[in-house]
Design an enzyme around this catalytic site. Structure first.
Site, PDB file in Angstrom:
ATOM      1  N   ASP A 323      38.751 101.424  34.020  1.00  0.00           N
ATOM      2  CA  ASP A 323      37.492 101.902  34.566  1.00  0.00           C
ATOM      3  C   ASP A 323      36.403 101.669  33.515  1.00  0.00           C
ATOM      4  O   ASP A 323      36.715 101.370  32.351  1.00  0.00           O
ATOM      5  CB  ASP A 323      37.631 103.396  34.888  1.00  0.00           C
ATOM      6  CG  ASP A 323      36.348 104.004  35.400  1.00  0.00           C
ATOM      7  OD1 ASP A 323      35.650 103.333  36.177  1.00  0.00           O
ATOM      8  OD2 ASP A 323      36.039 105.132  35.003  1.00  0.00           O
ATOM      9  N   ASP A 758      39.866 107.356  39.608  1.00  0.00           N
ATOM     10  CA  ASP A 758      40.820 106.451  38.966  1.00  0.00           C
ATOM     11  C   ASP A 758      42.270 106.862  39.198  1.00  0.00           C
ATOM     12  O   ASP A 758      43.187 106.179  38.744  1.00  0.00           O
ATOM     13  CB  ASP A 758      40.563 106.398  37.450  1.00  0.00           C
ATOM     14  CG  ASP A 758      39.147 105.987  37.118  1.00  0.00           C
ATOM     15  OD1 ASP A 758      38.662 105.035  37.754  1.00  0.00           O
ATOM     16  OD2 ASP A 758      38.530 106.615  36.248  1.00  0.00           O
TER      17      ASP A 758
END
Length: 1117
Positions: A323, A758
């Protein structure tokens, strides 16, 4: 049929199972005690008009409870009233989602009065709500109270597992208890990830079982063939038992087969799984969790291994999916720039802009005004907007709408005194807090919120220097979600004006704008691109003045949708679409999120290790590319393939609005771009030795690229590229991309992130790493390993990952030592007429794995290290040995098997041949127990010493473990010799002969001679990369730094440049000049590390072996 006693066979198995069962039983007992303590906790419940304490386990739905400050909620409660003003309370949800920041919840205004037991006794109502579920952040329900239906949302629900903070007490009604609470619905057993080690281990065990079957079949066939009555001295008459009856050889084969299965079952290592579990557990809890190099002092956060069965996976990772926000960046948002009415404000330079200037060779200077304001969340420098100067701008009314939008359109809750210097804001995200802080610094200070109003202290609005307190009535809040990608607030000004303020992504705002704003829209979009190129996070702001009649009609629909129990969220979104249109564009904000410390160097190190890094972000393509440049995921010398939906052809189709046509055109465009990029990438590979390629693709195109007909093309292109950047992606797409590589490439993948978005990606990868950042702990709670900063990933992989991978040699060693022991018994069956006669005593078989050879294996698995931690990071190329699976291939297993065959032959034939003429002190020949004990002694000593040959680093623990194991054998043998039985005085007899000492000395030497010679030849002529590094730093206490001085001189020819660069490679610092140092693979290894092309030459070994090291000097001009 059973040649071994039941006790000796079942003893070790029971011991191994007992250890495992004991561990599980202890953990179950602790859970039972914890459950018991929680269930017996007391809470005050309203009974007969007063508060009475009862146990949690006796709570029932409908009970009215009182929870005091710092107490935990015993069930899922409907929040009725609080001792705080305006019916609010503060809760901590750390036990629920890991977040430590306080949440503010608000009770319905109609229930604020039910705070005392007298008033609470009067409360009557009916809760209509959804069925119990595990969704922590949603709740759909209504409260029917005094003939009115009041919609409920998550802000009125107090979940079990949370704690009350900064509030004297609250009153609530129980709606879900026990296993129907949301925390219990989330407490299901999550399927643990199965490592590749476990799968390989299963295959190895199957190979051992196949070997067991083969040797048993050989023995059984031999027994059925050997049995004959001509051997009269065996007494094979008519009354002989079926197992030895020559007249029924099939029965002889079958029963002898079972005998040999029992006799040779030691080939299957029953203690292997327990040994590996012990090693991995200690590695996790003692080495990873306590590594100071991965400790973040600022947040007092150490690394955390949440699972212990994936340590070796860390040493074989080939793809990292990361991420951006909070993972590569700090997630500490600061208001940096803005655009109002097409005018850009803010004079600062971001890290991305400075990095871009350096890449292009431009010199840029930063100028900061003396009166610039800088506080947490605000780093804005432009005097045109500060201290009321905005009134002198060409568009002061637009500036005023901009500031009010920042101050009103949010769900932030203020905390503390209503003073700009002392107030703090509790926000759902750092972005939202930064926008409110910006409004405060611009003179629009939001200081109080009630369920129906927002209070803003406005400066310089009516006239310069004048401060007014304004209360804006909040009529409706249209909340942000991943589908809407925007947030709106409908408010009423003190003068009665109705306004809708909206903020969101540029795409969703631009398609909802009123006509006649083309110029402003075009300029604002250009400003957005400029901000994106600087690596800033952007939001568009807009507003709409509402007609009271139109609003009333819309509000009826909105109120109806809020009361629905089914599809409430969907209907609310549909109703919101009716009013979020005809918007007037105000401008846009630009927020900076700086890179974390050490991110570029960490990515560079991991790239040198052969790991490919993918960045998956929700940012737009310009921002993503610039962040990729800043963290060195891509560079100017890398060829980029950009697949974007921002093309003229796609825009034309989108303007027509036909969804089917849009899908068809986009799919075709994506197919063309993928095909074109793949052909170019393949051409680059054929024409260049080490091409550097980068793929950039946005979320819209990725949707079609993941189509079953195109995903293979996307995978092939992605695997060729050094790095991949996916922008504008959703959490689901992150998981789909991870799954694509995981299943398509069949390589070890690692996902790292810090937020709830995530979690899917982290769970999908082989290894999930969570970063304990500012977005809560959801990612950490879903991860396998947790770290505080991205830069710690290099230590986790290159050091702990390599150590975990090196411990895989424990498996092949187990295979070797068990096969050696079993084959010694197997060779004896030929001499024993395939009768199933034992060569060793029963307890020798039983304790061989559990006692005499177990401790050294654990020590090896824990402390094996081929190079130091600093050298692991200095030479990241060493990590590639894990990718190549250098220590656990079937080739390695075959080599260990050959060694086991050789050593078992040495043990059996040397011992039996030398003992044939041996006599004890009384002149008698040595018997079976004497020879078997001597052979077992040689086996125990040799396999333990063989472990030392494997070690690259030998510590005192190795010496202690091996010494204790050998001494344990002799102690056991002496004890057995004192007990009447088969071993009575055996040790005393054989140790009184010279034969024992000669055999004890010579047999292990002969057995290990082959391994010793092979290791020497391998190290000299076919060295591994780590062995080269060992030789280089053999006499160097400090890291070598000469490689950093490698430069290309412009006055040299290309061949001279290469030769000179090769001459400066690190070999010159070592005093060793043998073949291990000057092997052909040496030059290419370090040359490639420093970017020098050095083709291998067959004569390099002889040439360099005769050279003496001389210091190199630069050629003079």
């Amino acid at each position: 049929m059973n040649p071994l006693s039941l006790a000796s066979k079942m003893g070790p198995l029971c011991l191994v199972l007992l250890v495992s069962l004991g561990k599980e039983a202890y953990e179950d007992w602790k859970r039972f005690q914890a459950d018991k303590a929680i269930n017996n906790t007391h809470v005050d419940v309203l009974q007969d008009g007063r508060w009475a304490p009862i146990q949690w386990q006796k709570l029932q739905v409908g009970d009215i409870v009182k929870v005091k400050q710092d107490g935990s909620f015993p069930a899922d409660l409907l929040f009725l009233a609080s001792t705080n003003a305006d019916g609010v309370c503060y809760t901590e949800t750390a036990n629920l989602d890991g977040e430590t920041n306080l949440k503010i919840l608000m009770a319905l205004e109609r229930t604020w009065d039910y705070i005392t037991p007298e008033k609470a006794s009067e409360f009557k109502g009916e809760v209509q709500c959804e069925h119990p579920n595990n969704l922590l952040y949603t709740f759909t329900g209504n409260l029917v109270h005094q003939k009115q239906t009041l919609p409920l949302n998550p802000y009125q629900i107090l979940l079990r597992g949370c704690s009350l903070r900064n509030t004297e007490y609250i009153v609530g009604a129980v709606i879900f208890t026990g296993h129907e609470t949301k925390i219990m619905m989330n407490a299901m057993n999550v399927l643990s990830k199965r490592s590749t080690l476990e799968r390989k281990l299963d295959k190895l065990i199957l190979a051992l079982l196949a070997t067991l079957f083969v040797i048993c079949a050989v023995g059984a066939i031999g027994s059925a063939t050997f049995i004959n009555r001509k051997y009269y001295y065996f007494g094979l008459g008519k009354g002989v038992e079926a197992q030895f009856n020559p007249d029924n050889r099939l029965m002889v084969f079958a029963r002898t087969m079972l005998t040999f299965v029992t006799l040779f079952s030691t080939i299957v290592p029953i203690s292997l799984y327990v040994t590996i579990e012990v090693i991995e557990y200690i590695q996790s809890t003692q080495f990873i969790d306590k590594d100071l190099h991965m400790y973040h002092a600022e947040t007092d956060t150490p690394a955390l291994a949440r699972t212990s069965n994936l340590n070796e996976e860390l040493g074989q990772v080939e793809y990292i999916f990361s991420d951006k926000t909070g993972t590569l960046t700090r997630n500490m948002m600061e208001f940096f720039k803005c655009s109002i009415g097409g005018e850009v404000y803010g004079t600062g330079m971001t890290e991305i802009e400075m990095g871009g200037a350096q890449r292009t060779g431009k010199r840029m200077e930063m100028h900061k005004s003396a009166n610039a304001v800088h506080e947490k969340g605000f780093n804005f420098d432009d005097t045109r907007l500060m201290r009321g100067a905005w009134r002198n701008e060409p568009n002061p009314d637009m500036c005023k709408e901009f500031f009010r939008c920042l101050a009103i359109c949010h769900t932030v809750l203020p905390e503390g005194e209503d003073c700009p210097e002392k107030i703090t804001y509790q926000a759902a995200s750092p972005d939202e807090a930064a926008l409110v802080i910006a409004a405060k610094n611009f003179g629009f200070f939001f200081y109080r919120r009630t369920p129906t109003k927002i209070y803003v202290r406005e400066s310089h609005v009516e006239e310069m220097g004048k401060i007014d307190d304004a209360g804006y009535e909040i009529l409706n809040i249209l909340e942000f979600n991943s589908t809407r990608k925007r947030q709106s607030v409908v408010c009423r000004y003190p003068d009665g004006r109705l306004v809708l303020y909206c903020k969101g992504g540029d795409a969703v705002i631009s398609e909802r704008l009123a006509r006649g704003q083309d110029d402003l829209k075009r300029i604002t979009m250009e400003n957005l691109e400029q901000f994106g190129s600087a690596g800033l996070r952007t939001l568009c702001l807009a507003y709409r003045d509402l007609n009271p009649e139109i609003y009333e009609g819309w509000n009826e629909k909105f109120t109806w949708a809020k009361k629905l129990l089914e599809d409430r969220e969907k209907k609310l979104d549909e109703v919101a679409e009716l009013i979020e249109k005809e918007l007037i564009l105000i401008g846009c904000t630009a927020i900076e999120d700086r890179l974390q410390e050490g991110v570029p160097s960490c990515i560079e190190t991991l790239s040198k290790a052969g790991i490919k890094i993918w960045m998956l972000t929700g940012d737009k393509i310009e921002t993503a590319i610039n962040i990729a440049y800043a963290c060195e995921l891509t560079s100017n010398d890398m060829k980029q393939f950009i697949i974007s939906s921002e093309t003229d052809s796609i825009r034309e189709v989108e303007e027509r609005g036909d969804r089917d046509e849009i899908a068809r055109v986009m799919k075709e465009e994506v197919r063309k771009e993928l095909s074109k990029s793949l052909k170019e990438a393949q051409h680059c590979i054929r024409s260049a030795s080490d091409p550097k390629l980068t793929l950039v693709i946005d979320g819209k195109c990725l949707t079609y690229a993941l189509d079953p007909n195109l995903r293979t093309m996307l995978l092939n292109l992605s695997l060729i590229c050094t790095s991949v950047v996916c922008c504008r992606v959703t959490p689901l797409q992150k998981a789909e991309v991870t799954d694509l590589v995981k299943k398509g490439a069949r390589k070890i993948t690692l996902s790292i992130g810090d937020g709830a978005n995530d979690v899917a990606m982290i769970r999908m990868a082989h290894v999930g790493v969570g970063i304990s950042g500012l977005e809560g702990m959801q990612a950490v709670m879903a991860s396998d390993f947790a770290i505080a900063q991205f830069r710690f990933l290099s230590d986790l992989l290159l050091m702990h990952g390599r150590c975990g991978f090196l411990s895989l040699q424990v498996i092949t060693y187990f295979f070797y030592k068990n096969l050696t022991f079993t084959l010694t018994q197997f060779w004896f069956t030929f001499q024993a007429g395939f009768s199933g006669q034992k060569f060793y005593h029963d307890w020798f078989d039983s304790l061989y794995n559990v006692v005499f050879t177990s401790l050294p294996v654990i020590v090896f698995g824990l402390f094996e290290k081929d190079v130091s931690a600093s050298l692991s990071k200095k030479y990241p190329q060493l990590y590639k040995e894990g990718m190549r699976n250098s220590y656990f291939s079937w080739r390695d297993v075959a080599a260990w098997a050959l060694s086991a065959v050789y050593q078992s032959l040495v043990f059996y034939h040397f011992v039996t041949a030398s003992s044939s003429a041996g006599l004890n002190s009384s002149g008698k020949m040595l018997g079976l127990r004497d020879v078997g004990t001597m052979a077992f002694t040689c086996v125990v000593v040799t396999v333990n010493l063989r472990l030392l040959l494997m070690c690259n680093s030998i510590t005192r623990w190795h010496h202690i473990a091996i010494s204790l194991s050998i001494l344990a054998w002799f102690a056991f043998a002496f004890i057995c010799s004192l007990v009447r039985g088969n071993l009575y005085h055996v040790v005393h007899v054989i140790m009184s002969t010279v034969y024992f000492y000669l055999t004890f000395l010579l047999v292990p030497i002969v057995a290990l001679l082959g391994d010793f010679l092979w290791q020497g030849v391998q190290r000299l002529f076919f060295p591994y990369d780590y062995q080269i590094v060992q030789e280089i730093h053999r006499h160097e206490p400090d890291d070598y730094t000469g490689a950093g001085n490698l430069h290309i001189r412009s006055h040299l020819t290309p061949d001279q440049e290469r030769n000179f660069a090769i001459s400066l490679l690190p070999r010159d610092t070592s005093k060793y000049t043998g073949f291990a140092f000057d092997s052909p693979g040496y030059e290419s290894f370090f040359a490639s590390q420093h970017g020098v092309h050095a083709p291998q030459k067959a004569w390099d070994v002889i040439r360099r072996a005769s050279m003496r090291t001389k210091p190199k000097t630069l050629p003079k001009k």
